[in-house]
Design a protein around this motif. Structure first.
Motif, mmCIF file in Angstrom:
data_model
loop_
_atom_site.group_PDB
_atom_site.id
_atom_site.type_symbol
_atom_site.label_atom_id
_atom_site.label_comp_id
_atom_site.label_asym_id
_atom_site.label_seq_id
_atom_site.Cartn_x
_atom_site.Cartn_y
_atom_site.Cartn_z
ATOM 1 N N LYS A 122 0.852 -1.188 0.000
ATOM 2 C CA LYS A 122 0.000 0.000 0.000
ATOM 3 C C LYS A 122 0.886 1.235 0.000
ATOM 4 N N LYS A 123 0.651 2.110 -0.973
ATOM 5 C CA LYS A 123 1.404 3.352 -1.055
ATOM 6 C C LYS A 123 0.921 4.352 -0.005
ATOM 7 N N ILE A 124 1.684 5.418 0.151
ATOM 8 C CA ILE A 124 1.326 6.451 1.117
ATOM 9 C C ILE A 124 -0.051 7.038 0.805
ATOM 10 N N ASP A 125 -0.375 7.150 -0.491
ATOM 11 C CA ASP A 125 -1.671 7.713 -0.874
ATOM 12 C C ASP A 125 -2.823 6.707 -0.759
ATOM 13 N N GLY A 126 -2.522 5.502 -0.286
ATOM 14 C CA GLY A 126 -3.559 4.499 -0.087
ATOM 15 C C GLY A 126 -3.762 3.554 -1.252
ATOM 16 N N LYS A 127 -3.187 3.878 -2.403
ATOM 17 C CA LYS A 127 -3.332 3.016 -3.569
ATOM 18 C C LYS A 127 -2.433 1.788 -3.433
ATOM 19 N N LEU A 128 -2.840 0.712 -4.094
ATOM 20 C CA LEU A 128 -2.070 -0.514 -4.035
ATOM 21 C C LEU A 128 -1.002 -0.542 -5.112
ATOM 22 N N ASP A 129 0.116 -1.092 -4.766
ATOM 23 C CA ASP A 129 1.224 -1.231 -5.701
ATOM 24 C C ASP A 129 1.528 -2.722 -5.851
ATOM 25 N N PHE A 130 1.647 -3.183 -7.082
ATOM 26 C CA PHE A 130 1.901 -4.597 -7.347
ATOM 27 C C PHE A 130 3.305 -4.760 -7.937
ATOM 28 N N VAL A 131 4.120 -5.563 -7.274
ATOM 29 C CA VAL A 131 5.443 -5.885 -7.786
ATOM 30 C C VAL A 131 5.445 -7.365 -8.133
ATOM 31 N N TYR A 132 5.749 -7.671 -9.374
ATOM 32 C CA TYR A 132 5.679 -9.056 -9.844
ATOM 33 C C TYR A 132 7.028 -9.754 -9.666
ATOM 34 N N SER A 133 6.958 -10.989 -9.215
ATOM 35 C CA SER A 133 8.184 -11.780 -9.122
ATOM 36 C C SER A 133 8.710 -12.061 -10.522
ATOM 37 N N ASN A 134 9.980 -12.447 -10.588
ATOM 38 C CA ASN A 134 10.498 -12.907 -11.877
ATOM 39 C C ASN A 134 9.700 -14.131 -12.315
ATOM 40 N N SER A 135 9.516 -14.270 -13.604
ATOM 41 C CA SER A 135 8.670 -15.343 -14.125
ATOM 42 C C SER A 135 9.487 -16.357 -14.911
ATOM 43 N N TYR A 136 9.182 -17.606 -14.682
ATOM 44 C CA TYR A 136 9.789 -18.707 -15.429
ATOM 45 C C TYR A 136 8.676 -19.626 -15.903
ATOM 46 N N ARG A 137 8.934 -20.280 -17.017
ATOM 47 C CA ARG A 137 7.977 -21.287 -17.480
ATOM 48 C C ARG A 137 8.736 -22.520 -17.939
ATOM 49 N N TYR A 138 8.617 -23.566 -17.162
ATOM 50 C CA TYR A 138 9.200 -24.858 -17.491
ATOM 51 C C TYR A 138 8.067 -25.886 -17.381
ATOM 52 N N PRO A 139 7.448 -26.244 -18.508
ATOM 53 C CA PRO A 139 6.298 -27.159 -18.476
ATOM 54 C C PRO A 139 6.560 -28.407 -17.654
ATOM 55 N N GLN A 140 7.764 -28.939 -17.728
ATOM 56 C CA GLN A 140 8.130 -30.018 -16.814
ATOM 57 C C GLN A 140 9.635 -30.256 -16.890
ATOM 58 N N MET A 141 10.278 -30.146 -15.733
ATOM 59 C CA MET A 141 11.713 -30.382 -15.645
ATOM 60 C C MET A 141 11.928 -31.681 -14.868
#
Length: 331
Positions: A122-141
């Protein structure tokens, strides 16, 4: 349709619990049991849990004296009837297709499914901030492929948490995998390492399906954790032992693990000066000396050079056993 057990430890989460439970009950995958373990809450959390159990037959409530999240989760595992296990923290929430997406992937013969996540602040102004994790896609390892990239996954916190994963209940029960109740930090990671020992197929998907809510962005004082240093030493030993037992403590993995390990030093020293610590000067000096003289720290001194100028400075002080300088630097 397989039954999914979703375990939620609850402690004084009354302000956020509605959002959490609603997000679970509104899943597109409906064959779930929600196990709410009320861990001795002193607010209205227990009543809220009972209210949801009254409204929806899929909700089960367990009340216990305050014993910590590890014991709460272990009790949840004992009571779980599902084919698969999912964990959610009471102050977080999940996207409506999370369970369905994870189930679809694990049914493709995977032993565990891991997804990306969002950090919600939550920012100081009350709005929400979204930080995304790094993304990986490995259908099956396979396990060898996963271990080869372990350092990168560890660096990006894909291995550390339990709430962005779906587990096989049979694997947990057959191998008696439980949360270590003797530690208060890093127990999620230790649980995951134990589980991964029994995995042959690992799937990683890039959808950020879990919402981790950070409520401490603007906190001026940080809480004191008297066991922080000991817990982190234990945790990193578990990581090294896991990699070595799987012949995966390679140069690539070692670099990433030890860079994160030495970066923890900032927290170890800062923790001693927390407003809540109430440590005497002589006690702080003694604890700084204990860290500086630790054999594992001294073996990893070179890695202090890989995490920016401040960590490099700390590494030089540690190398030279400059206890006075460390005290005044962090004070």
């Amino acid at each position: 349709m397989d039954l999914i057990s979703i375990i939620v430890p609850v402690y004084n989460a009354g302000k956020f619990l509605d959002r959490c439970i609603d997000s679970i009950l509104n899943q597109t995958y409906e064959n779930i049991e929600v196990i709410l373990v009320n861990d001795g809450s002193t607010d209205n959390s227990g009543k809220l849990c009972e209210m949801y159990a009254h409204k929806d037959h899929r909700v089960k409530v367990i009340h216990q004296e305050n014993s910590g999240p590890s014991i709460a989760r272990n009790i949840g595992l004992e009571k779980a009837n599902g084919t698969y296990i999912q964990f959610v923290d009471a102050d977080d929430y999940i996207d409506e297709k999370m369970t369905e997406t994870l189930v679809n992937e694990i049914n493709k013969n995977a032993d565990i499914v891991i997804c990306a996540y969002k950090i919600v602040s939550k920012k100081i102004d009350g709005k929400l901030d979204f930080v995304y994790s790094n993304s990986y896609r490995y259908p099956q390892m396979n396990k060898i492929e996963f271990l080869d990239e372990f350092g990168q996954f560890f660096k990006d916190y894909y291995v550390n948490y339990i709430w962005n994963k779906l587990y096989k209940a049979c694997t947990i029960k057959k191998n008696n995998i439980r949360f270590d109740t003797s530690i208060k930090w890093g127990e999620d990671l230790v649980f995951n390492l134990n589980y991964l020992n029994y995995c042959d197929k690992i799937t990683i998907i890039d959808e950020p399906l879990y919402n981790y809510v950070n409520y401490n962005d603007f906190s001026i004082t940080t809480s004191y954790n008297k066991d922080l240093y000991i817990n982190q030493q234990f945790m990193y030993k578990q990581v090294r032992d896991f990699l070595k037992s799987n012949n995966a403590y390679t140069t690539k993995n070692e670099i990433e693990v030890e860079k994160k390990y030495t970066a923890c030093a900032l927290g170890w020293f800062s923790n001693l000066f927390s407003d809540e610590a109430n440590l005497k000067k002589t006690q702080i000096y003694k604890k700084i000396e204990e860290i500086v003289e630790d054999n594992t720290i001294r073996e990893k001194l070179d890695y202090f050079n890989n995490n920016g100028i401040e960590n490099k400075i700390i590494g030089i002080m540690v190398k030279n056993r400059a206890i006075n300088l460390l005290f005044y630097y962090f004070r």
